[in-house]
Scaffold this motif. Structure first.
Motif, mmCIF file in Angstrom:
data_model
loop_
_atom_site.group_PDB
_atom_site.id
_atom_site.type_symbol
_atom_site.label_atom_id
_atom_site.label_comp_id
_atom_site.label_asym_id
_atom_site.label_seq_id
_atom_site.Cartn_x
_atom_site.Cartn_y
_atom_site.Cartn_z
ATOM 1 N N UNK A 1 0.642 -1.225 0.328
ATOM 2 C CA UNK A 1 -0.489 -0.649 -0.174
ATOM 3 C C UNK A 1 1.344 1.175 0.098
ATOM 4 N N UNK A 2 2.135 0.937 1.127
ATOM 5 C CA UNK A 2 2.601 2.753 1.071
ATOM 6 C C UNK A 2 3.981 2.755 -0.237
ATOM 7 N N UNK B 1 1.596 4.236 -2.969
ATOM 8 C CA UNK B 1 1.044 5.042 -2.756
ATOM 9 C C UNK B 1 2.063 5.940 -2.650
ATOM 10 N N UNK B 2 3.596 6.284 -2.538
ATOM 11 C CA UNK B 2 4.191 6.998 -2.669
ATOM 12 C C UNK B 2 4.935 6.430 -4.023
ATOM 13 N N UNK B 3 4.543 5.772 -4.972
ATOM 14 C CA UNK B 3 4.926 5.916 -6.295
ATOM 15 C C UNK B 3 4.122 6.271 -7.418
ATOM 16 N N UNK B 4 2.475 6.422 -7.131
ATOM 17 C CA UNK B 4 1.577 7.161 -7.786
ATOM 18 C C UNK B 4 1.228 8.109 -7.298
ATOM 19 N N UNK B 5 0.407 7.654 -5.677
ATOM 20 C CA UNK B 5 -0.006 9.826 -5.296
ATOM 21 C C UNK B 5 1.032 10.908 -4.929
ATOM 22 N N UNK B 6 1.841 10.343 -4.389
ATOM 23 C CA UNK B 6 3.111 11.492 -4.171
ATOM 24 C C UNK B 6 4.450 11.620 -4.654
ATOM 25 N N UNK B 7 4.823 10.796 -5.614
ATOM 26 C CA UNK B 7 5.957 10.076 -6.125
ATOM 27 C C UNK B 7 6.766 11.274 -6.187
ATOM 28 N N UNK B 8 6.796 10.251 -4.761
ATOM 29 C CA UNK B 8 8.088 9.568 -3.900
ATOM 30 C C UNK B 8 9.164 8.645 -4.623
ATOM 31 N N UNK B 9 9.410 8.819 -5.282
ATOM 32 C CA UNK B 9 9.704 7.237 -6.379
ATOM 33 C C UNK B 9 11.371 6.973 -5.467
#
Lengths: 349, 420
Positions: B372-373, B376-384
């Motif tokens: 889930x995290x 979340x970081x891949x698509x929503x907040x883009x913290x790749x």
């Protein structure tokens, strides 16, 4: 051996040329939106009439959002999309990162034609919608008046649902705690404000259910799993119209936001894209959208073309927007990662 | 190549037999390679490549040096003890003006904001208020006036810490660690330290689901393996039918069953067993139930195939030699099913580790697993960077577990699970 090598070489050459051919081949204009009832409405009032009126070949796809998706499309060099409908934070980040073409307003009727919050250098507003408090009129005798009632489990017992994550949840908690809508982000920008929001959430922690997709809140209400929920206003309207539900909404303290159309950087169909955006920006076309689905639109004159009966259920109706606040994109860009961690820490306790 | 061609064409030349054999061998190897070549390429492109890319993203840190090249160069020799000198301030001013013109400030701002919340505003407001290049020798003063953050040592250590080209920042973050201003690795502040807990939760749920699958699947597989063919095929269809049904459909079916006005609660209420509906969903219980149901076939099928191979004569022999049923089962039957138990458990466990949709739909906020995290970081907040680091830690932990498991199972199989 020799023969096989020739065959292999031929196969390789063939696939390479096929790949090149698909790159060089011009594709139709591709417009991407959110799917579901909303995209069905868009098909009816934008896509199909536009195809008929302009003769431009276009097809539509749907997506679930996420700036990461757009970044992968543009930077990966496989941008198979031209016009995409994005949420406000995707618009801001994508604009900063140069994922979108600069919007040329002269080609879509000029900036003056659109309401102020919808004019952006990288995109043009498509719809305005709200997170509202939704409830089932058939199950609740006393209608909740606002977010304070949402947190009052004595007055209205039962479970409630909010969107999983800090965004919208913390604003709602502060409004429930008595912060006036216009001061929410001022308070939330301080550590004490964040503490205060989580403390308020603590008071109903045991009664909270978390939803993740926009389709869930109406289902949670319909199944009786929760008595109240935060929900997109359009979903409530759709459930009432199409499934004969009797859901109510509270506009007071609603959080509104805009979705915008953008053109992806390097789109080979820019001219067709502008033609489409011009068509979708016209007041008479936008007013038809509002008749099909309860979203406000971006053209200044669109609301004036609507029947009062339709207008009263729209986020853009004067009475409904009076005490609503716009979700603050800049605040969330800066704080989403930290507050997401904080939220999950709180949730796991 | 046939033997006929060896005696024919090649016999006239004086090539020694050994070399001809080698040549024939090489041709065969090439042929074999040509056959597996497409698959190998496919795997490289779709599996090895992306994984390598992910691992690279977890340490790649070139955003700030791209946007603020002069600043990074000026800070290279800075010892981090006091504020940097005038040169660094001038470099930053010039970088910011260039970045503002090029529209690239956001790229650096995003990265610096991960390390220090609020950096986004500092960078954007400074760039906005920097009307012209400061006069020689006044950059320090000018920047400090625009934003007092530039008078803080920590602001500059953040930039230095993000100057790349590779970084341990994301990997440390995935393990709830940070570097402090002096570069020492310390625990992250308590309200941001969540990932160890999430990893532990992920492994715990996977372990629980594996155990449940084994407990439920073992008897079913035994029944399937021992029934006569006709009836066992019918039962097999019952096992396979859910296996062929979409994961989403099965998860939603559990929502209908378990919700507070769902089938289970209503039945219990009607029977008078409960007054208040039980909370069966949007919590850990719901996640375990739904995931066990979804993963059960992956346990049953390997168990079934290992049990199918066990001859009933063994158990009869044990009984005739005087072993009570339980002893016979533990000493004779169970050891022979170990490969099936191992394969099924490993399959279920590793599949469970990556579960995302099911916990997202039937779990509460405290039941979200590591995927889930990552999503979340891949698509929503883009913290790749962080998403990749979390993925890298998960990959490493999974590989380690698989290795340990391999060692354990190997030891078992040599002795057939019995201590000789």
């Amino acid at each position: 051996m020799m023969k096989r090598n020739i065959a292999l070489g031929f196969a390789a050459a063939f696939t390479a040329s096929a790949a090149l051919a698909t790159v060089a081949q011009a594709r139709d204009l591709t417009v991407v939106s959110w799917g579901g009832a909303y995209q069905d409405a868009q098909k009816k009032v934008y896509f199909e009439p536009f195809k008929k009126a302009s003769g431009v070949a276009m097809n539509d796809e749907s997506w679930d959002g996420g700036i990461g998706v757009l970044r992968a499309k543009v930077q990966g060099g496989a941008a198979t999309w031209d016009v995409v409908q994005v949420e406000s934070d995707e618009l801001a980040v994508g604009c900063d990162e140069g994922l979108f073409e600069k919007m040329d307003y002269t080609k879509i009727g000029g900036e003056a034609a659109y309401i102020k919050p919808s004019v952006n250098p990288c995109g043009v507003g498509a719809i305005l919608y709200d997170f509202v408090l939704g409830y089932d009129k058939d199950k609740l005798k006393d209608a909740p008046k606002g977010w304070a009632d949402f947190f009052d489990t004595k007055k209205i017992p039962g479970k409630r649902a909010l969107r999983q994550g800090p965004k919208t949840t913390l604003e709602i908690a502060l409004m429930a705690d008595g912060v006036p809508p216009k001061d929410v982000y001022k308070v939330l920008a301080t550590d004490e404000g964040v503490e205060r929001a989580f403390k308020k959430l603590d008071t109903i922690k045991g009664d909270l259910v978390w939803w993740k997709a926009g389709a869930q809140p109406p289902q949670l209400l319909a199944s009786g799993e929760v008595v109240m929920t935060s929900v997109y206003n359009g979903r409530i309207d759709t459930a009432n119209k199409n499934e004969k539900k009797n859901f109510g909404m509270v506009w007071d303290g609603a959080l509104f936001t805009l979705d915008s159309w953008v053109i992806l950087k390097g789109s080979p169909n820019k001219d067709a894209a502008y033609k489409f955006l011009d068509f979708a920006g016209k007041a008479e076309n936008q007013s038809k959208l509002s008749e099909n689905i309860a979203y406000g639109t971006s053209n200044k004159d669109a609301a004036g073309l609507l029947q009062p009966a339709v207008l009263k259920d729209l986020p853009t109706a004067p009475d409904n927007i009076k005490n609503a606040i716009e979700i603050n994109v800049a605040f969330w860009l800066e704080n989403i990662d930290k507050l997401t961690e904080r939220f999950n820490k709180w949730a796991a306790k | 190549m046939t033997t006929a061609s060896l005696t024919g064409a090649d016999a006239t030349t004086n090539v020694p037999l050994k070399r001809r054999l080698k040549r024939a061998e090489r041709a065969r190897q090439l042929k074999a390679f040509a056959l597996v070549g497409p698959l190998l390429l496919f795997l490289l492109f779709t599996f090895a490549g992306p994984i390598a890319g992910m691992l690279w993203h977890a340490v790649d840190d070139r955003e700030v040096r791209q946007v603020l090249p002069q600043t990074v160069a000026a800070l290279a020799g800075w010892d981090g003890k006091d504020l940097p000198d005038e040169k660094a301030y001038a470099a930053l001013a010039s970088d910011l003006q260039a970045a503002r013109a090029a529209g690239t400030i956001a790229i650096a701002a995003k990265r610096l904001n991960y390390a220090q919340n609020g950096f986004r505003t500092i960078l954007f407001s400074t760039a906005r208020n920097l009307k012209a290049a400061p006069e020689a020798g006044t950059a320090k003063e000018t920047l400090g006036k625009i934003n007092p953050a530039w008078r803080e040592r920590s602001t500059w250590t953040t930039i230095k810490g993000a100057s790349g080209p590779i970084t341990s920042f994301y990997l440390l973050g995935a393990l709830d660690l940070v570097r402090n201003a002096d570069g020492a690795i310390v625990a992250a502040p308590p309200d941001q330290a969540i990932y160890r807990e999430v990893f532990a939760r992920t492994f715990l749920i996977s372990l629980g689901v594996t155990a449940l699958c084994l407990m439920l699947g073992f008897p079913v597989a035994y029944l399937l393996a021992t029934l006569p063919a006709g009836r066992s095929n019918l039962l097999m269809i019952f096992v396979l039918l859910p296996f062929w049904t979409s994961l989403l459909v099965r998860t939603c079916a559990w929502i209908v069953l378990l919700q507070s006005k769902g089938v289970v609660n209503d039945s219990l209420h009607w029977l008078g067993i409960i007054d208040e509906p039980l909370r069966l969903i949007y919590n850990r219980f719901g996640v375990c139930v739904a995931m066990t149901h979804v993963l059960l076939p992956f346990m049953i099928l390997p168990l079934y195939s290992s049990m199918k191979a066990i001859s009933p004569a063994y158990m009869r022999a044990a009984a005739s030699l005087g072993a009570p049923p339980l002893t016979a089962f533990l000493r004779i039957y169970l050891p022979q099913t170990l490969p099936g138990i191992g394969a099924g458990s490993l399959l279920v466990f590793i599949l469970a580790l990556g579960y995302y949709i099911t916990p997202a739909l039937v779990g509460g906020a405290a039941d979200q697993m590591i995927s889930y995290f990552i999503a979340l970081y891949t698509t929503e907040t883009a913290n790749w960077g962080l998403a990749s680091a979390l993925g890298a830690v998960l990959l490493l932990a999974t590989v380690l577990l698989a290795l340990v498991y391999g060692k354990l199972v190997q030891g078992q199989q040599v002795t057939g699970g019995m201590k000789n």
